[in-house]
Each structure stands twice: as C-alpha cells, then as structure tokens.
Scaffold this motif. Structure first.
Motif, short mmCIF file in Angstrom:
data_model
loop_
_atom_site.label_atom_id
_atom_site.label_comp_id
_atom_site.label_asym_id
_atom_site.label_seq_id
_atom_site.Cartn_x
_atom_site.Cartn_y
_atom_site.Cartn_z
N SER A 1 78.46 26.47 32.91
CA SER A 1 78.59 26.91 34.29
C SER A 1 79.43 25.91 35.07
O SER A 1 79.02 24.78 35.28
N LEU A 2 80.61 26.33 35.51
CA LEU A 2 81.52 25.44 36.21
C LEU A 2 81.52 25.63 37.73
O LEU A 2 81.82 24.70 38.46
N HIS A 3 81.19 26.84 38.18
CA HIS A 3 81.29 27.13 39.62
C HIS A 3 79.95 27.66 40.12
O HIS A 3 79.67 28.85 40.07
N ASP A 4 79.11 26.74 40.60
CA ASP A 4 77.73 27.05 40.94
C ASP A 4 77.35 26.18 42.14
O ASP A 4 77.27 24.96 42.02
N HIS A 5 77.12 26.79 43.30
CA HIS A 5 76.84 26.04 44.53
C HIS A 5 75.35 25.74 44.67
O HIS A 5 74.52 26.64 44.57
N LEU A 6 75.02 24.50 44.94
CA LEU A 6 73.63 24.09 45.10
C LEU A 6 72.96 24.85 46.25
O LEU A 6 71.84 25.36 46.09
N ASP A 7 73.63 24.94 47.39
CA ASP A 7 73.02 25.61 48.53
C ASP A 7 73.05 27.13 48.39
O ASP A 7 72.49 27.84 49.24
N ASP B 1 100.48 29.27 31.58
CA ASP B 1 101.05 28.42 30.54
C ASP B 1 100.47 27.01 30.55
O ASP B 1 100.38 26.37 29.50
N ARG B 2 100.08 26.52 31.71
CA ARG B 2 99.48 25.18 31.81
C ARG B 2 97.98 25.23 31.57
O ARG B 2 97.29 24.22 31.64
N GLU B 3 97.43 26.42 31.33
CA GLU B 3 96.00 26.62 31.08
C GLU B 3 95.14 26.07 32.22
O GLU B 3 94.11 25.42 32.00
N ILE B 4 95.57 26.35 33.45
CA ILE B 4 94.77 26.00 34.62
C ILE B 4 93.53 26.91 34.62
O ILE B 4 93.65 28.13 34.63
N THR B 5 92.36 26.31 34.59
CA THR B 5 91.13 27.08 34.47
C THR B 5 90.85 27.90 35.72
O THR B 5 90.89 27.38 36.84
N LEU B 6 90.58 29.19 35.53
CA LEU B 6 90.19 30.08 36.62
C LEU B 6 88.66 30.19 36.63
O LEU B 6 88.07 30.68 35.67
N GLU B 7 88.04 29.75 37.73
CA GLU B 7 86.59 29.81 37.85
C GLU B 7 86.22 31.15 38.50
O GLU B 7 85.85 31.22 39.67
N LEU B 8 86.31 32.23 37.73
CA LEU B 8 86.07 33.56 38.26
C LEU B 8 84.58 33.83 38.41
O LEU B 8 83.77 33.42 37.56
N SER B 9 84.21 34.50 39.49
CA SER B 9 82.81 34.85 39.77
C SER B 9 82.78 36.34 40.13
O SER B 9 82.87 36.69 41.31
N PRO B 10 82.66 37.22 39.14
CA PRO B 10 82.88 38.65 39.36
C PRO B 10 82.08 39.28 40.49
O PRO B 10 82.65 39.93 41.37
N THR B 11 80.75 39.13 40.48
CA THR B 11 79.95 39.76 41.53
C THR B 11 80.30 39.20 42.90
O THR B 11 80.48 39.94 43.87
#
Length: 376
Positions: free
Chosen positions: A28-34, A273-283
């Motif tokens: 899990s890379l994109h998860d907000h504490l609040d 091409d630079r493989e920049i990670t996309l932190e997608l959150s579908p819902t």
C-alpha cells in the motif's frame, strides 16, 4: 459494473477462482492516516476532547462519510477530513490512530505500507511538529508489534505531507529529512490541487533533492497535465499521487478487443518510459471526480488503458474510511470490471514494491515475499 459507491460484498469475499484476495500479500503506497480511522475510534476520541460529530454511533458516522463523500470534486472530497483531523490533536489520539491503522493494514494482507499525513494539521493542542511525528511513529511500532503477535508480518513507513495551499513546505521537508532512518521514508505534497502547482514550493523540493530524499506529489487528480509536469520538473517526483489524468496526454487511435493503438504525448511517454509510479486509487478517483472525463463507473476508469500500455500502475485505497474500502476491495472491483487474473494482481503488487521508498535490497526482499505469496 461497480461504481464508486460502497460495494455490498464484504472485502473478504472477493476471490479469483478459489483464491481469496484478502489472503494475498499486498503493498500500500497511497494511504492517508486521517482518512483511515475506525468510526468507533472517532467517536471515542471526539468524546474525550468534546468535539461534536454529525452522528452519535459508529454505524451512523460511517454512513455519514459514505453518503456524503460523492461530491464530484476534490475540494468536496477533502472537506470531510475536518472531523478525523479534529480528533487527532493529542498524543494519545495520534498513537491510537496510527496503531489501529497498521493493524487494519495487516488484516487487509498488506506486508509493506506507507502512511501519509500532514503534521502541520495536528498542532492545535500544544504539540510540536516533532511531537506529532514521534507519536505517530510510536503508534506504528505498536501496530507492527500487535500484528506480529497475530502472526502477520508488516512494515510501515511514514510519508510526511506538506499542504500545497500553505507556505511551510520547506519546514515539513526539513522535518522529514530529520526523521530519516527513524521511521520517515519520504515526502509528499497534497491538498487542493487546482491552482496550486508544485512549483510554488520549488525551494522545498530543491532542498529535498540536495538531501537525496524521495518525493511523491499529488498530481493529475484535481488538475491536469500542467500539474503533473510541475510535479516531475519542480518536485522531482519519483511517484505521482493518483496521476490518473496522465491519460489526457494519450490519443486512442483505435481499439479492437484487447488491442489498443495510442499516440503518446511527450509527458505521457516520459512517465511511461521512466517508469514513474502511478498511485491510482480507483474508488476515490470516481468519488473525487478525477476520472469524470472517462465516465462514472469502474469499467470506465482509465486504469486498464494505462495498464495495457505498460505504465507502472499500482492500486491504492487513498482513504479507507472516506471511501468505505480496503485494498482487497479495490483489487476485487478492478478484477470484476476488467476480468483480471492473479497474474495481473501480482503485477500491480510488484509495481508497488518496485516503487516503494526503500533501499534496493529491501525492495528485492519485498518482491520475493510477494512472488512467494502469489505462487504458494
């Protein structure tokens, strides 16, 4: 197909074949504490400090978040956080929130997570910036120990967030660097995106680059390509928080079955091409209006287009409470919408492991854990 609203199927019921998605190892890379507090915890912490709430029981509070979160804009989505941030103003509240956050990650099958939060939002009751970071770290370590006692191995690092509409990003950057090696693994920029380009905080990003400290920037959620461009050029972002509107830089020429022919813009090609990670959150992307240009159902989300074009896509919850979701649920909804199999779900976790703000040796170890778990 599934929409952005809460699904009636419990997270633990999502399966691919006989495999329960909940039992698979996840990152899990994109998860907000609040955005991940338990409703009962919000009630109890609010009672301790005398904070009024829109509901007086856990189910009512959960329904309030769930029923009022589909505002159709990022600003409306962010408005609900005044409640959760309001109960996280004491050391006890921060420790408890972080501890339970880690326990909930572990219960969701997460083996490595990064929790992001904005220290500057938690100072109204006399705590300093160092105090709040220390409290969250104590809670994380308590949560890791509690998970270990239940037979679940998990590691969680902090991402310290600066708010793009404020002017203290340099202070938060210095705070993050000072906590390197003591629990903080990276820096994040968040808040209302439209009208607040990352270039406003170029001084902070210059400092972070000089310190070789990794950054992720919310971009391509509430604003478009200019925001993503600034995140990469001014923010030196290694990952894009959401980044879903990078699809605006793609021109779909033809689509026949699974074959898609696309013309890339220069920005989209660079990110791919630079493989920049996309932190997608579908819902969350559906609820915040980030993907309105493509539709309002899960099968209309450009996630699959980006995946088929070999972008480094990852799956995230963004805010577990606000979006009434889990990582298991997000993966399950995507699998239903796009007929993904276990190999696809494994690819998303491997992308996340590769993008984690960890030393390469630890990323390789994480990749092994994921591979073993999926092929067990």
């Amino acid at each position: 197909m599934a929409s952005g609203k809460k699904d009636t199927v419990a997270s633990e019921d999502f399966r691919i074949g006989r495999t329960k998605i909940a039992e698979l190892p996840k990152v899990s890379l994109h998860d907000h504490l609040d955005g991940g507090l338990r409703p009962q915890t919000v009630l109890e912490l609010a009672d301790e400090i005398g904070l009024d709430l829109p509901a007086d029981d856990a189910k009512g509070l959960e329904a309030w978040f769930s029923d009022h979160i589909d505002g159709g804009s990022l600003e409306d989505y962010l408005e609900k956080f005044s409640v959760t941030v309001g109960v996280m103003q004491t050391r006890e509240g921060l420790v408890r929130a972080a501890k339970e956050f880690v326990e909930d990650l572990a219960a969701d099958g997460v083996v490595y997570g990064e929790v992001r939060w904005a220290p500057e939002q938690h100072l109204t009751r006399g705590l300093s910036l160092d105090d709040v970071v220390d409290a969250v770290q104590e809670g994380i370590e308590q949560g890791e120990d509690a998970a270990d006692a239940r037979g679940r191995d998990i590691r969680v690092g902090q991402l310290l967030t600066a708010l793009r509409h404020n002017d203290n990003a340099r202070d938060i950057a210095e705070l993050a660097v000072s906590w390197r090696g003591r629990g903080v693994v990276g820096f994040d920029l968040a808040g209302p995106e439209d009208g607040f380009l990352p270039q406003r905080h170029r001084e902070a990003f210059d400092y972070l680059a000089e310190q070789f400290f990794p950054t992720t920037v919310h971009a391509g959620e509430g604003a478009g390509l200019a925001s993503i461009r600034s995140a990469l050029l001014d923010g030196r972002a290694l990952r894009l928080g959401h980044g879903v509107r990078i699809a605006n830089d793609l021109d779909v020429v033809s689509r026949e079955g699974e074959e898609v022919q696309v013309t890339f813009g220069d920005l989209a090609r660079w990110v791919r091409d630079r493989e920049i990670t996309l932190e997608l959150s579908p819902t969350s992307n559906l609820q915040s209006g980030a993907v309105t240009a493509w539709g309002d159902t899960m099968d209309a989300h450009p996630f699959d287009l980006l995946y088929q074009l070999d972008f480094s896509v990852t799956v995230n919850v963004d805010n577990r409470l606000m979006s009434a979701t889990t990582l298991t649920r997000e993966l399950g909804l995507l699998a239903q919408a796009f007929e993904y199999d276990l190999d696809d779900l494994e690819a998303f976790q491997l992308n996340a492991a590769a993008g984690a703000f960890l030393p390469v040796e630890e990323r390789e170890e994480l990749i092994e854990i994921i591979s073993e778990g999926f092929h067990r």
